[in-house]
Write an enzyme that holds these catalytic residues in place. Sequence first.
Site, mmCIF file in Angstrom:
data_model
loop_
_atom_site.group_PDB
_atom_site.id
_atom_site.type_symbol
_atom_site.label_atom_id
_atom_site.label_comp_id
_atom_site.label_asym_id
_atom_site.label_seq_id
_atom_site.Cartn_x
_atom_site.Cartn_y
_atom_site.Cartn_z
ATOM 1 N N GLU A 66 0.824 -1.203 0.000
ATOM 2 C CA GLU A 66 0.000 0.000 0.000
ATOM 3 C C GLU A 66 0.861 1.258 0.000
ATOM 4 O O GLU A 66 0.579 2.224 -0.728
ATOM 5 C CB GLU A 66 -0.918 0.020 1.239
ATOM 6 C CG GLU A 66 -1.852 -1.170 1.325
ATOM 7 C CD GLU A 66 -1.301 -2.265 2.220
ATOM 8 O OE1 GLU A 66 -2.061 -2.770 3.057
ATOM 9 O OE2 GLU A 66 -0.106 -2.610 2.071
ATOM 10 N N ARG A 221 14.856 -25.569 -8.949
ATOM 11 C CA ARG A 221 15.610 -25.395 -10.191
ATOM 12 C C ARG A 221 14.920 -24.443 -11.176
ATOM 13 O O ARG A 221 15.235 -24.446 -12.362
ATOM 14 C CB ARG A 221 15.832 -26.763 -10.859
ATOM 15 C CG ARG A 221 16.689 -27.711 -10.024
ATOM 16 C CD ARG A 221 17.133 -28.926 -10.801
ATOM 17 N NE ARG A 221 16.051 -29.838 -11.107
ATOM 18 C CZ ARG A 221 15.594 -30.780 -10.276
ATOM 19 N NH1 ARG A 221 16.126 -30.910 -9.072
ATOM 20 N NH2 ARG A 221 14.616 -31.588 -10.634
#
Length: 390
Positions: A66, A221
Amino acid sequence: MRKGAERELTRDELARDQKFMARALRLGRRGVALASPNPMVGAVVVLGGRVVGEGFHTYAGVKHAEVLALERAGAKARGATLYVNLEPCCHVGRTGPCSRAVIAAGVKRVVVGMRDPNPEVAGGGVRELRRAGIEVREGVMEREARELNEAFARWIVARRPMVTMKSALTLDAQIGNGSGSTTFITSDASREEVQRLRHAADALVSGIGTVLTDDPMLTDRTGLPRRRPLLRVILDSELRVPVKSKLVESAGGDLLVMTARSVESSRARKLRAKSVEVVRVSRGRDGGLDLRPVIAELGRRGILSVLLEGGSRLNGAALAAGIVDKVILFYAPKIFGTEAAPWVIVPGAGRGRRVRGAALKLPALSEVKVRRFGPDICVEGYLRDVYGNH
């Protein structure tokens, strides 16, 4: 209309709220592996139907979504609508309360996906905004918002991570052919999705059987950025993990072995010399590790989400211990025609005995989703409400 209360919206206004909340959710998802142990939050500031500021939270970035969005909007935040997938906080943590920043910016209206499950907030942010005369609408795309931060909710409510059990199996519920060699059951597409699941998790938990059979790396990975490395956790009651295994050779502060053996044994010292952390855990009734303190320890370390990639016995023990929150099963269109490696075995049962849901007294999965990955079918669902206190 009561000051700050919700008003009845037109169809166009409802559609616009969904459009910009979807954008906030997409921004929030950019915090995957970057925001933990904080929630993933995206925020969008809209004035006159145009986006004038937006942001998403990362833990390292400190500032909440915000505040970032309001800073980018600048003076245009005054009289604007703020869209945020999680209720603005109203307490002081590493930063000041977002609710006060929203009020100070002169925002006219706030659209919230879901209330914050954190007891320190839990509706307090919304009440503060309404007291300031800001119109607040809640529950826009709430289901998607809850799913995005389900691991945070599990941890903040129960101080334990959300545990997702993942398995790849054949149509006859086998996870291996019984030969002791590594067998890829599912397709490349499914294995790519598993890597995405690993990337989204804080920790991956596996058993010593998988290590001895496959000598895996158990790494993320994807190549995508993450704030902290995936914690690889091996459950090894007898401390049999080979010092020369790929896991140990690749350790760098990201490998934790939990055992019932002494942490001062010669094997434990050799593992520590390889940058492996060894922690002692009590045994369960079946002689293996008690999985409840395992999960409690991970919760104490600020681990929000655990991906459980185990063999038959670990799967069965995890279900029997009641630590599993969510199940994701990848079914390949194959039939092995054997019961050598069923996907789950009841603790103490003979090898090859498959378990029916009733045998473990498990509830039926809820909020079930079925998806396709290449030729494979993925079924996922919940064993409990992760927003509950149990």
